[in-house]
Design a protein around this motif. Structure first.
Motif, mmCIF file in Angstrom:
data_model
loop_
_atom_site.group_PDB
_atom_site.id
_atom_site.type_symbol
_atom_site.label_atom_id
_atom_site.label_comp_id
_atom_site.label_asym_id
_atom_site.label_seq_id
_atom_site.Cartn_x
_atom_site.Cartn_y
_atom_site.Cartn_z
ATOM 1 N N UNK A 87 0.703 -1.237 0.133
ATOM 2 C CA UNK A 87 -0.113 0.067 -0.087
ATOM 3 C C UNK A 87 0.918 1.254 -0.104
ATOM 4 N N UNK A 88 2.000 1.224 0.521
ATOM 5 C CA UNK A 88 2.851 2.228 0.545
ATOM 6 C C UNK A 88 3.332 2.895 -0.685
ATOM 7 N N UNK A 89 3.439 1.719 -1.812
ATOM 8 C CA UNK A 89 3.837 2.172 -3.112
ATOM 9 C C UNK A 89 2.542 2.630 -3.952
ATOM 10 N N UNK A 90 1.384 2.646 -3.444
ATOM 11 C CA UNK A 90 0.403 2.986 -4.277
ATOM 12 C C UNK A 90 0.280 4.541 -4.202
ATOM 13 N N UNK A 91 -0.123 5.092 -5.593
ATOM 14 C CA UNK A 91 -0.243 6.457 -5.393
ATOM 15 C C UNK A 91 -1.268 7.122 -4.863
ATOM 16 N N UNK A 92 -2.773 6.219 -4.614
ATOM 17 C CA UNK A 92 -3.716 6.594 -4.173
ATOM 18 C C UNK A 92 -4.434 5.364 -3.403
ATOM 19 N N UNK A 120 -1.483 8.583 0.353
ATOM 20 C CA UNK A 120 -0.928 8.787 -0.794
ATOM 21 C C UNK A 120 0.729 8.457 -0.499
ATOM 22 N N UNK A 121 1.105 7.557 -1.256
ATOM 23 C CA UNK A 121 2.569 7.096 -1.167
ATOM 24 C C UNK A 121 2.852 6.946 0.119
#
Length: 296
Positions: A87-92, A120-121
């Motif tokens: 999830x930390x790599x997801x933009x949103x 975000x990030x």
């Protein structure tokens, strides 16, 4: 002119209100209850239905956004760690706990909440914690502050065509820095590290003004943001337990660290939150001392 955060905040708020009202309506009804990763890690048939409500709101408005939810992540610490890391790599990404405090809910103890965050990030940008038992809505937007409003005020805001900022009264975390004068909350993990958690709780209980265990991380974090608690710590929590609450504390002027004094992101599991960083660090020191010595 609408703020850039306003539409996503509206989705988070509406989703939290509907999910909270649903589980509140089921508080006295028969429930299907089962264990997940341990006998004390409970889930009911109500939990996934609440997550479905939140997902419907998000998917309707933002079908491309990722969603990290408790009820759609495999049980256990390792699965939760992996999901948070991704999830930390997801933009949103939306990080949701549809019913935080399930054991309280099963036992008809009125301490449960819905937690909805948008990140975000790896960093929460929007956070909502709704306690339907007290009709309290804790909310925050990064850079805009943290607020407390009633359920009715939240509905009025959602229906309003002319909005001026966030609804409710602005929150300010406690200014207490003396551990001996602090009201502190904790919780006990349903999985490891049980010994470290017990040792820290017993050691700190003798050093603080008062120790509380409420059984819901989302509410305990919200109470730190509101200044009702001076601090809160707990081992082995998940991203969905903390995301909205962490933003609340930060936007109320508080500090959120892990027990090694690292700053918050979605992968943090052993949380120490306080109105002042000095108090958070003092608790970190006490926790490490208890873990090293087994001082109970």
């Amino acid at each position: 002119m609408a703020h850039a955060w306003e539409q996503r905040f509206s989705v988070a708020l509406a989703a939290a209100l509907e999910a909270g009202r649903y589980f509140y309506s089921r508080r006295f009804s028969d429930k299907e209850v089962r264990s997940k990763s341990s006998p004390s890690d409970l889930v009911t048939d109500v939990d996934p239905k609440c997550e479905e409500i939140i997902r419907r709101h998000v998917r309707s408005a933002y079908p491309e956004d990722a969603i990290l939810g408790e009820e759609t992540t495999a049980p256990g610490s390792e699965a939760a760690r992996k999901a948070a890391s991704q999830a930390t790599d997801e933009k949103r990404v939306w990080v949701v706990d549809p019913l935080d405090g399930t054991t309280n809910f099963v036992q008809q103890i009125p301490l449960s909440a819905v937690s909805v965050a948008y990140a975000e990030r790896g960093q929460p940008v929007i956070g909502v914690v709704f306690d339907p038992y007290r009709s309290e809505v804790f909310l925050a937007v990064r850079g805009e502050g943290a607020y407390l409003c009633s359920e009715q005020e939240a509905e009025v805001w959602l229906c309003s065509k002319r909005r001026e900022g966030l609804p409710g009264t602005r929150l300010q975390a406690s200014s207490q820095e003396d551990i001996q004068k602090s009201v502190v909350a904790t919780g006990f993990p349903s999985r490891q590290p049980v010994r470290e958690s017990r040792a820290a709780a017993l050691a700190i209980a003798t050093r603080v003004k008062s120790l509380r265990v409420l059984g819901t991380a989302a509410i305990e974090m919200a109470y730190v943001a509101a200044g009702r608690l001076d601090a809160y710590w707990e081992y082995d929590l998940n991203a969905w337990d903390l995301a909205a609450g962490a933003l609340l504390v930060q936007e109320a002027g508080g500090s959120v660290l892990d027990v090694d004094e690292n700053p918050y992101d979605l992968t943090l599991r052993n949380v120490v939150a306080a109105g002042r960083e000095a108090l958070a660090k003092a608790l970190c020191e006490q926790i490490h001392r208890a873990a090293r010595t087994g001082d109970e």
